[in-house]
Design a protein around this motif. Structure first.
Motif, PDB file in Angstrom:
ATOM      1  N   ASP A 110     -22.076  48.823  -4.937  1.00  0.00           N
ATOM      2  CA  ASP A 110     -21.987  49.237  -3.528  1.00  0.00           C
ATOM      3  C   ASP A 110     -22.688  48.233  -2.629  1.00  0.00           C
ATOM      4  O   ASP A 110     -22.190  47.874  -1.554  1.00  0.00           O
ATOM      5  N   ILE A 111     -23.861  47.784  -3.063  1.00  0.00           N
ATOM      6  CA  ILE A 111     -24.610  46.807  -2.264  1.00  0.00           C
ATOM      7  C   ILE A 111     -23.841  45.486  -2.221  1.00  0.00           C
ATOM      8  O   ILE A 111     -23.755  44.831  -1.177  1.00  0.00           O
ATOM      9  N   ALA A 112     -23.253  45.100  -3.372  1.00  0.00           N
ATOM     10  CA  ALA A 112     -22.475  43.860  -3.397  1.00  0.00           C
ATOM     11  C   ALA A 112     -21.279  43.950  -2.453  1.00  0.00           C
ATOM     12  O   ALA A 112     -20.965  42.991  -1.736  1.00  0.00           O
ATOM     13  N   ASN A 113     -20.596  45.121  -2.448  1.00  0.00           N
ATOM     14  CA  ASN A 113     -19.446  45.293  -1.546  1.00  0.00           C
ATOM     15  C   ASN A 113     -19.885  45.261  -0.082  1.00  0.00           C
ATOM     16  O   ASN A 113     -19.220  44.661   0.768  1.00  0.00           O
ATOM     17  N   ALA A 114     -21.020  45.927   0.204  1.00  0.00           N
ATOM     18  CA  ALA A 114     -21.536  45.901   1.582  1.00  0.00           C
ATOM     19  C   ALA A 114     -21.886  44.485   1.990  1.00  0.00           C
ATOM     20  O   ALA A 114     -21.614  44.044   3.114  1.00  0.00           O
ATOM     21  N   TRP A 115     -22.523  43.754   1.069  1.00  0.00           N
ATOM     22  CA  TRP A 115     -22.892  42.355   1.365  1.00  0.00           C
ATOM     23  C   TRP A 115     -21.638  41.503   1.566  1.00  0.00           C
ATOM     24  O   TRP A 115     -21.581  40.642   2.445  1.00  0.00           O
ATOM     25  N   LYS A 116     -20.619  41.750   0.739  1.00  0.00           N
ATOM     26  CA  LYS A 116     -19.378  41.006   0.888  1.00  0.00           C
ATOM     27  C   LYS A 116     -18.751  41.290   2.253  1.00  0.00           C
ATOM     28  O   LYS A 116     -18.251  40.381   2.928  1.00  0.00           O
ATOM     29  N   GLY A 117     -18.790  42.558   2.670  1.00  0.00           N
ATOM     30  CA  GLY A 117     -18.278  42.898   3.999  1.00  0.00           C
ATOM     31  C   GLY A 117     -19.044  42.193   5.097  1.00  0.00           C
ATOM     32  O   GLY A 117     -18.459  41.722   6.081  1.00  0.00           O
ATOM     33  N   LEU A 118     -20.382  42.123   4.929  1.00  0.00           N
ATOM     34  CA  LEU A 118     -21.211  41.414   5.913  1.00  0.00           C
ATOM     35  C   LEU A 118     -20.799  39.952   6.003  1.00  0.00           C
ATOM     36  O   LEU A 118     -20.631  39.406   7.103  1.00  0.00           O
ATOM     37  N   GLU A 119     -20.622  39.304   4.861  1.00  0.00           N
ATOM     38  CA  GLU A 119     -20.297  37.873   4.880  1.00  0.00           C
ATOM     39  C   GLU A 119     -18.888  37.638   5.410  1.00  0.00           C
ATOM     40  O   GLU A 119     -18.628  36.613   6.027  1.00  0.00           O
ATOM     41  N   GLN A 120     -17.975  38.597   5.164  1.00  0.00           N
ATOM     42  CA  GLN A 120     -16.629  38.442   5.712  1.00  0.00           C
ATOM     43  C   GLN A 120     -16.665  38.501   7.241  1.00  0.00           C
ATOM     44  O   GLN A 120     -16.003  37.716   7.923  1.00  0.00           O
ATOM     45  N   VAL A 121     -17.462  39.440   7.782  1.00  0.00           N
ATOM     46  CA  VAL A 121     -17.586  39.533   9.239  1.00  0.00           C
ATOM     47  C   VAL A 121     -18.311  38.308   9.776  1.00  0.00           C
ATOM     48  O   VAL A 121     -17.928  37.734  10.804  1.00  0.00           O
TER      49      VAL A 121
END
Length: 898
Positions: free
Chosen positions: A373-384
């Motif tokens: 979940d944290i990895a997905n959230a971090w991935k979303g952050l980096e995509q934005v």
């Protein structure tokens, strides 16, 4: 421990022989001392006290050892008490044969326990033979009180002796070597008591020269506090050259049994404390993980909307502030969060390893806080985040373009409005109605010149409209003002066209009235107006603002300016031709005596106007343009230096990061050394990486200078600052994760007793089947690896193993999972059954335990931990507050109630 056959032989005295060393006659004086009245007295007193310590449990006792066992009844009762078994029903008669029958039943029971009795008959016991009776009691003591004592696989006597030696080793003036003279001064007995119950005796106050006092102290304390009856007399022991060994052994064995239960409880308590400490530490790690995960997810949740906000500011200054805020985010705010994310993964892996090694169930974080979940959230952050900086730069470039266009629009509008000022009033005049023929013709020619001028200005109006349209397309913040001004100019232009056409129609209607036109004036006007317009255009172009981003673009402007300067000689010829026309007018007027009014009826332009404007173009604007272009060349050269400076560093740093990533991966799969050596090597890499951070910071500084100079491309390198940042963050994460993997391997090795050679063998096998050399095996390679190591795998068994090594179904097997599997079968770990057995000892074999027992047996912190987590015991006849330690033990290991 197996039963020991014992042979007892009595003649004038009795002799006991046993397979174990404690029954062997070690010295010649043993046989002689059997006849010693002092020794017999000690045995009689000791054995009587020993028998009574058991008979009192049945509510009886003996007074005279050779008399009270003659009928066999108390002898049978004694055996039932100490064995916990039922003997055959005794005969109730009082005749001699009844007594012999009862004694035989007792002797038969002794023989059934693996003791072979020789030359001891029931008749001797019935007849009150004291030596036979003492020999029989000693046999019973050996079998039921001493035989089962064993320390480190020693025999009973040696085991009891070794136990005494270990317990008394730390005490001064105590040296236990045997069961006779080593106990004469009483210090050994006091040391045994003090070792287990220091609250009962102050050992520091005892004196070696007071054996009577020491012995009596031990006897009294043992009887009062330890429930060990007084079996010896201090005076008999002190005054006998060599105290009776059997009496001493009998008495000392009571201490062993008295303290064995306490030691067992202590061992159980220690085991429970160890298990609870592991659980408490794991729970603390879980709480820290939950807290860190919550904080990191909350930061991501707050940051993403900020990065998603793509509402552009209206001014360049505001957008540049946004860019600076983003730089602060990348340099200051995000790096600590990168470390937190990495540390969170490390903590999670370490926690799971500790849970696995301690036979606990895997940790499942709260919903939404898994590592994935944290990895997905971090991935979303980096995509934005990825598009945010590009958007900022695009918006800054757009605002720069807008400012340029807006300024250009204002300049062209001002020039056009200056030119059109008064034109509508002029075109609306009806001066031709009262003019003479010459004046009409002059007005006609003047109007033609105006039409020519009007046509020349058409391009500027179109440019103004085009600039206004582009400002609208680029979403200029003051587009309403631009549109209003543009619309006013266009409306005015349309009106000028209408008025021009209307005036021409009027003049044409009266053109037949005009006969003469001063051709020279007309020619001058015709040549002066375009030339003047050309000069206006030249001044406009020379003052035109420009924006470039490279040496090539500024060089293109310089080339265009040089081409313009090349046209100046031809323009000068046109100026001279116009001057010639003017001179011709003067010459004709002088020749024919024409009085000139000094005003050209066809144009308001004078020769002075042309000359002044020419001087302005050639002597002011051209040199000024030269200077501006050269200044821009210098600025672009400086930008080029910044590009090369950044590229030189980026082309070094980028490959360096890639090299370090490859070197770290090689270290993690290298088996040419111990795990500690790998750890030291990785720590050195980590320190080198930390020391290299200054190069990244310097590159960030160069990158900031480039952005401040509005440089948007760099042909000298393929590395952008974003590439370097991502690579650097990956390098930091990789080294930290690799170090954590080696730490977990060390933890696994030490916890499961893996030697370095075994670990190297595991690594060699893993590396051989790691086809891609990426630290992971595909399932097919893993199957081949297991087969090569001797596993006979069917599909079902292999599927079961894959659920162990790849619980998340990722499709790969890591080295850590491989080691865990290879060592799991032989791991020595605590189990729920072991913890349950320890609690059962503390609870005195009950199926529940009380709060008082927990607080008495465990340290305060562990006791309260159990009390707050154990459920109430629901069994019948349980006292209030009874707690269920069985379900608690199962819950510690994630199991259902056993």
């Amino acid at each position: 421990m197996t039963a020991v056959e014992t042979q007892i032989t009595y003649t004038n005295s009795y002799t006991i022989q046993h397979e174990d060393t404690y029954m062997t006659q070690e010295e010649d004086w043993d046989r002689d001392l059997l006849l010693d009245p002092a020794w017999e007295k000690q045995q009689r007193k000791t054995f009587t006290a020993w028998c009574n310590s058991h008979l009192r449990k049945a509510g009886t006792q003996i007074e005279n050892i050779e008399e009270d066992f003659r009928n066999g009844l108390k002898l049978m009762l004694l055996l039932e008490v100490i064995s916990g078994e039922r003997l055959p029903k005794p005969d109730k008669g009082k005749m001699r044969f009844h007594k012999i029958a009862n004694v035989n039943k007792a002797l038969d029971f002794i023989c059934s326990k693996g003791v072979k009795l020789v030359s001891i008959g029931a008749e001797e016991i019935v007849d009150g033979n004291v030596k036979m009776t003492l020999g029989m009691i000693w046999t019973i003591i050996l079998r039921f009180a001493i035989q089962d004592i064993s320390v480190e696989e020693t025999s009973a006597k040696e085991g009891l002796l070794l136990w005494c030696q270990r317990k008394t080793a730390p005490y001064r003036n105590v040296n236990v070597q045997n069961f006779h003279i080593s106990w004469k001064d009483g210090l050994a007995l006091c040391a045994l008591i003090h070792r287990h119950r220091p609250d009962l005796i102050d050992y520091s106050k005892l004196r070696k020269d007071d054996p009577i006092g020491n012995l009596n102290t031990a006897f009294e304390v043992a009887e009062k506090y330890l429930d060990i009856p007084k079996m010896l007399d201090a005076e008999d022991i002190v005054n006998t050259p060599k105290p009776d060994e059997k009496a001493i052994m009998t008495y000392v064995s009571c201490f062993y049994h008295a303290f064995a239960g306490a030691e067992q409880a202590e061992t159980a308590a220690n085991r429970i404390c160890k298990v609870l400490a592991v659980n408490q530490e794991n729970e603390k790690l879980m709480e820290e993980y939950e807290k860190l995960a919550s904080e990191l997810l909350e930061w991501i949740r707050r940051t993403i909307p900020w990065l998603e906000n793509r509402v552009a500011e209206q001014t360049m200054r505001a957008m540049q502030q946004k860019l600076e805020d983003f730089r602060d985010y990348r340099r200051v705010h995000k790096p600590p969060r990168v470390q937190e994310k990495c540390q969170l993964e490390i903590n999670f892996n370490t926690l799971q390893t500790k849970l696995r090694l301690s036979n606990r169930p895997a940790f499942m974080p709260s919903e939404g806080k898994m590592v994935s979940d944290i990895a997905n959230a971090w991935k979303g952050l980096e995509q934005v985040e990825k598009g945010y900086e590009e958007w900022l730069l695009t918006e800054i470039r757009r605002l720069e373009r807008l400012d340029h266009l807006a300024e250009k629009f204002k300049q062209k509008c001002a020039m056009h409005e200056a030119w059109t000022a008064g034109k509508e009033d002029l075109l609306s005049q009806k001066d031709y109605e009262s003019a003479s023929l010459m004046e009409i013709r002059a007005l006609m020619r003047k109007h033609e010149a105006f039409e020519s001028d009007l046509a020349a200005h058409q391009d500027r109006v179109e440019q103004i409209a085009a600039i206004a349209q582009e400002l609208n397309e680029l979403d200029y913040h003051d587009a309403a003002t631009v549109n209003t001004r543009c619309q006013g100019i266009c409306d005015q232009w349309d009106n000028l066209g209408t008025l021009t056409q209307k005036r021409r129609d009027s003049l044409e209607r009266v053109e037949k009235l005009w006969e003469t036109i001063d051709q020279l004036y007309l020619e001058f006007a015709k040549r002066a107006a375009p030339f003047n317009n050309w000069m206006d255009g030249a001044m406009e172009d020379l003052q035109d603002m420009f924006i470039v981003h490279s040496i090539e673009e500024i060089q293109s402007l310089i080339t265009a300016h040089d081409q313009f300067k090349a046209t100046l000689p031809e323009a000068d010829k046109e100026r001279m031709a116009t001057l010639g026309i003017h001179n011709e007018i003067l010459k004709i007027a002088q020749t024919y005596g024409i009085k000139l009014s000094g005003i050209n009826p066809y144009t308001n332009l004078s020769l002075q106007d042309i000359s002044t404007k020419w001087d302005t173009v050639s002597q002011h604007f051209v040199p000024l343009r030269d200077q501006m272009l050269q200044e821009e060349v210098a600025r672009q050269q400086a930008n080029e230096r910044l590009r090369r400076q950044f590229a030189a560093q980026a082309n070094i740093i980028g490959p360096w990061i890639q090299t370090k990533m490859e070197e770290i991966s090689h270290v993690s799969v290298d088996i040419a050394g111990s795990l500690e050596e790998q750890m030291n090597s990785l720590k050195q890499y980590e320190q080198n990486i930390i020391n290299y951070k200054s190069n990244i910071d310097k590159l960030e500084g160069d990158h900031q200078l480039i952005q401040e100079s509005l440089i948007f491309d760099n042909k000298h390198t393929n590395y952008t600052m974003e590439h370097i940042r991502v690579g650097w963050e990956q390098l930091l994460t990789t080294i930290a994760r690799t170090i954590n993997e080696v730490e977990n391997q060390i933890l696994t090795r030490d916890a499961k007793g893996i030697s370095q050679e075994q670990l190297n063998e595991f690594r060699a096998s893993f590396n051989h089947f790691d086809r891609k050399r990426n630290g992971m095996m595909d399932p097919d390679d893993f199957r081949a690896c297991l087969i090569s190591m001797g596993y006979d795998l069917g599909e079902v068994e292999f599927a079961r193993i894959m659920t162990l090594v790849d619980p998340n179904n990722t499709g790969v097997v890591t080295f850590q999972a491989f080691i865990d599997f290879m060592t799991r079968e032989t791991a020595e770990t605590d189990t729920a059954e072991q913890v349950m057995a320890s609690f059962k000892i503390l609870a005195s074999d009950k199926n529940y335990i009380t709060v008082e027992e927990l607080r008495r047996e465990l340290p305060p912190e562990q006791a309260e931990y159990c009390i707050t987590r154990m459920t109430r015991y629901a069994g019948p006849d349980s006292p209030p507050g009874a707690l269920d330690y069985i379900s608690f033990s199962s819950a510690l290991y994630g199991e259902s109630d056993l």
